[in-house]
Scaffold this motif. Structure first.
Motif, short mmCIF file in Angstrom:
data_model
loop_
_atom_site.label_atom_id
_atom_site.label_comp_id
_atom_site.label_asym_id
_atom_site.label_seq_id
_atom_site.Cartn_x
_atom_site.Cartn_y
_atom_site.Cartn_z
N ALA A 133 30.90 81.57 41.26
CA ALA A 133 29.98 81.48 42.40
C ALA A 133 29.00 80.32 42.19
CB ALA A 133 29.22 82.79 42.57
N GLU A 134 28.50 80.18 40.97
CA GLU A 134 27.57 79.09 40.67
C GLU A 134 28.28 77.73 40.78
OE1 GLU A 134 24.92 77.46 36.86
OE2 GLU A 134 25.62 79.54 36.93
N ASN B 36 30.88 77.02 42.67
CA ASN B 36 31.16 76.73 44.07
C ASN B 36 29.90 76.30 44.81
OD1 ASN B 36 33.88 77.32 43.71
ND2 ASN B 36 33.67 79.45 44.36
N GLU B 37 28.76 76.89 44.44
CA GLU B 37 27.50 76.49 45.07
C GLU B 37 27.15 75.04 44.71
OE1 GLU B 37 23.82 76.25 46.98
OE2 GLU B 37 25.60 77.50 47.30
N ARG C 8 29.28 72.83 46.78
CA ARG C 8 28.79 72.76 48.16
C ARG C 8 27.64 71.76 48.27
NH1 ARG C 8 24.77 73.96 50.98
NH2 ARG C 8 23.67 74.96 49.24
N ARG C 9 26.70 71.83 47.32
CA ARG C 9 25.58 70.89 47.34
C ARG C 9 26.07 69.45 47.17
NH1 ARG C 9 22.20 72.68 42.50
NH2 ARG C 9 21.04 70.78 43.04
#
Length: 307
Positions: A168-169, A171-172, A175-176
């Motif tokens: 999750a980290e 993928n975040e 995204r950024r």
């Protein structure tokens, strides 16, 4: 259940074995199809269809891999596997291991192994075959397979980077990164890139590429910030997409044709490596392929007209 139905049930597993062996979607699909032909022609019913077909597709892949070694030694520039968008073989209990084993970095490490080591490693470490089953597939003793597995693990562990454990980290962060990329935000890009980040491309001599690569956060950030606005001006689209189990993207030209793919290696909260595949021979399974030289020429013309 008919033979055809049994085969279709096992197709995802067979493709996943062949792809990890070969690093090629096209060659893996051919190996699976050849496995079906051999199964269809088999006069006796195997006691275990899964064991029979796994053995057949692995042996075919070993033969293909041996012949491919010479071609890869003569390859122009860096060689990367063909990008894979979705692994058809699903095992929720082992999804993390399966995703890691199909990453660009892992597949490049597998290239260092001999064909037999690679087969043993893929069957044992990725798909959890017993040593008895592995020995039957590769026609070696269990003791020999244990030795091959130990050698393969040693090679893999020596070169394996420690990827971000928290998906999750990871993928975040991706995204950024893509948000900053879209906005041409040099500072935002630089913040997310490791100081020694590498941008490396595989064009195979058939598409433009970033020379021998672009290195360092400042150089990579500025190259990206200069690239996307002009690419967008000619109708180009960047589509974030998981590629080989990693955060990545697919780039399309104004006609929707595939220009290239990206994958991001992320470690310690930063992007360490960006790998791009531009070789048109490796993109055909994703859809119609653009002429990357034309895209580059149009992008350069846009740059001159806006300077």
């Amino acid at each position: 259940m008919t033979r055809a139905e049994e085969f279709e049930d096992l197709r995802p597993l067979l493709f996943s074995i062949a792809y990890r062996m070969l690093g090629s979607v096209t060659d893996a699909e051919d190996a699976v199809q050849e496995s079906w032909l051999r199964y269809e022609a088999c006069l006796t019913e195997p006691s275990s269809v899964k064991a029979f077909l796994s053995a057949v597709v692995t042996r075919i892949s070993i033969d293909v891999l041996r012949s491919a070694r010479v071609r890869r030694e003569e390859y122009v520039g860096p060689w990367f596997p063909e990008p894979l968008l979705t692994d058809p073989y699903q095992d929720p209990a082992r999804s993390a291991e399966l995703a890691d084993s199909v990453s660009m970095a892992a597949l490049l490490l597998l290239e260092r192994l001999s064909p037999l080591e690679r087969a043993v490693f893929v069957l044992r470490e990725v798909f959890a075959f017993s040593f008895r089953e592995v020995a039957s597939v590769v026609s070696r003793s269990e003791a020999a397979c244990r030795q091959l597995a130990m050698q393969a693990r040693r090679h893999m562990d020596a070169g394996r980077p420690r990827f971000e454990a928290d998906r999750a980290e990871r993928n975040e962060l991706a995204r950024r990164f893509f948000d900053a990329f879209r906005e041409g935000d040099v500072d935002g890009l630089r913040e997310l890139l490791a100081a020694d980040v590498q941008l490396i491309s595989d064009g195979g001599g058939k598409a433009p590429q970033w020379g021998k690569g672009v290195f360092g956060a400042e150089n990579v950030a500025r190259a990206f910030a200069a690239l996307l606005p002009r690419f967008v001006q000619i109708g180009g689209v960047m589509e974030p997409h998981e590629v080989n189990g990693q955060p990545g993207a697919i780039f399309h030209d104004g006609d929707g044709k595939v220009v290239n793919t990206w994958t991001l290696d992320i470690l310690d909260g930063q992007i360490q490596t960006i790998r791009t595949v531009l070789n048109p021979d490796k993109l055909g399974h994703l859809g119609p392929v653009a002429d990357a030289w034309t895209v580059l020429r149009e992008t350069k013309l846009t740059r001159r007209s806006t300077d």
